[in-house]
Design a protein around this motif. Structure first.
Motif, PDB file in Angstrom:
ATOM      1  N   GLN A 194       1.307   1.141   4.171  1.00 10.29           N
ATOM      2  CA  GLN A 194       1.693  -0.265   4.291  1.00 10.29           C
ATOM      3  C   GLN A 194       2.904  -0.515   3.399  1.00 10.29           C
ATOM      4  O   GLN A 194       3.061   0.128   2.362  1.00 10.29           O
ATOM      5  CB  GLN A 194       0.520  -1.127   3.850  1.00 10.29           C
ATOM      6  N   ASN A 195       3.771  -1.438   3.791  1.00 11.72           N
ATOM      7  CA  ASN A 195       4.968  -1.729   3.003  1.00 11.72           C
ATOM      8  C   ASN A 195       4.596  -2.193   1.593  1.00 11.72           C
ATOM      9  O   ASN A 195       3.652  -2.956   1.418  1.00 11.72           O
ATOM     10  CB  ASN A 195       5.820  -2.803   3.672  1.00 11.72           C
ATOM     11  N   PRO A 196       5.373  -1.747   0.588  1.00 14.34           N
ATOM     12  CA  PRO A 196       5.110  -2.168  -0.784  1.00 14.34           C
ATOM     13  C   PRO A 196       5.548  -3.612  -0.999  1.00 14.34           C
ATOM     14  O   PRO A 196       6.346  -4.144  -0.231  1.00 14.34           O
ATOM     15  CB  PRO A 196       5.977  -1.212  -1.611  1.00 14.34           C
ATOM     16  N   PRO A 197       5.055  -4.248  -2.062  1.00 13.43           N
ATOM     17  CA  PRO A 197       5.502  -5.621  -2.343  1.00 13.43           C
ATOM     18  C   PRO A 197       6.971  -5.650  -2.731  1.00 13.43           C
ATOM     19  O   PRO A 197       7.493  -4.693  -3.303  1.00 13.43           O
ATOM     20  CB  PRO A 197       4.621  -6.067  -3.510  1.00 13.43           C
ATOM     21  N   LYS A 198       7.639  -6.743  -2.403  1.00 14.71           N
ATOM     22  CA  LYS A 198       9.057  -6.894  -2.756  1.00 14.71           C
ATOM     23  C   LYS A 198       9.202  -7.079  -4.258  1.00 14.71           C
ATOM     24  O   LYS A 198       8.331  -7.639  -4.910  1.00 14.71           O
ATOM     25  CB  LYS A 198       9.667  -8.081  -2.027  1.00 14.71           C
ATOM     26  N   LEU A 199      10.337  -6.606  -4.769  1.00 11.12           N
ATOM     27  CA  LEU A 199      10.652  -6.764  -6.183  1.00 11.12           C
ATOM     28  C   LEU A 199      10.949  -8.232  -6.463  1.00 11.12           C
ATOM     29  O   LEU A 199      11.571  -8.916  -5.650  1.00 11.12           O
ATOM     30  CB  LEU A 199      11.874  -5.902  -6.527  1.00 11.12           C
ATOM     31  N   LYS A 200      10.517  -8.723  -7.621  1.00 14.43           N
ATOM     32  CA  LYS A 200      10.765 -10.125  -7.983  1.00 14.43           C
ATOM     33  C   LYS A 200      12.261 -10.394  -8.045  1.00 14.43           C
ATOM     34  O   LYS A 200      13.042  -9.558  -8.490  1.00 14.43           O
ATOM     35  CB  LYS A 200      10.142 -10.446  -9.331  1.00 14.43           C
ATOM     36  N   GLN A 201      12.661 -11.571  -7.602  1.00 15.55           N
ATOM     37  CA  GLN A 201      14.074 -11.959  -7.533  1.00 15.55           C
ATOM     38  C   GLN A 201      14.758 -11.886  -8.903  1.00 15.55           C
ATOM     39  O   GLN A 201      15.933 -11.568  -9.003  1.00 15.55           O
ATOM     40  CB  GLN A 201      14.205 -13.368  -6.949  1.00 15.55           C
TER      41      GLN A 201
END
Length: 84
Positions: free
Chosen positions: A3-10
């Motif tokens: 599954q796709n990993p979580p996006k990096l915080k902005q």
């Protein structure tokens, strides 16, 4: 496939550089947090497409960065080996 990993915080995303008239997109600096997250995702078996999605970059930029980091580590290792 994972599954796709979580996006990096902005807040960890690098700043945009000035637009080069010879490229289609605007370049962005790599931050230490982005590089750390890149290493983490590679070590956990994610592919370039998944990493690109998580870091909001293109798969090509991920491929290039990985190659450059590997080259850097090899050169650093060789320098350390010569000193011993």
């Amino acid at each position: 496939m994972k599954q796709n990993p979580p996006k990096l915080k902005q807040e960890y995303v690098g700043e945009y550089l000035s637009k080069n008239p010879y490229t289609k997109s605007i370049s962005r600096r790599w931050t230490e947090k982005e590089i750390e997250y890149l290493f983490y995702l590679v070590q956990n078996g994610y592919n370039n497409q998944q990493i690109a999605t998580a870091l909001n970059r293109t798969p090509t930029s991920i491929q290039i960065k990985r190659k450059r980091l590997i080259s850097y580590v090899i050169k650093l290792y060789q320098k350390l080996e010569i000193k011993q």
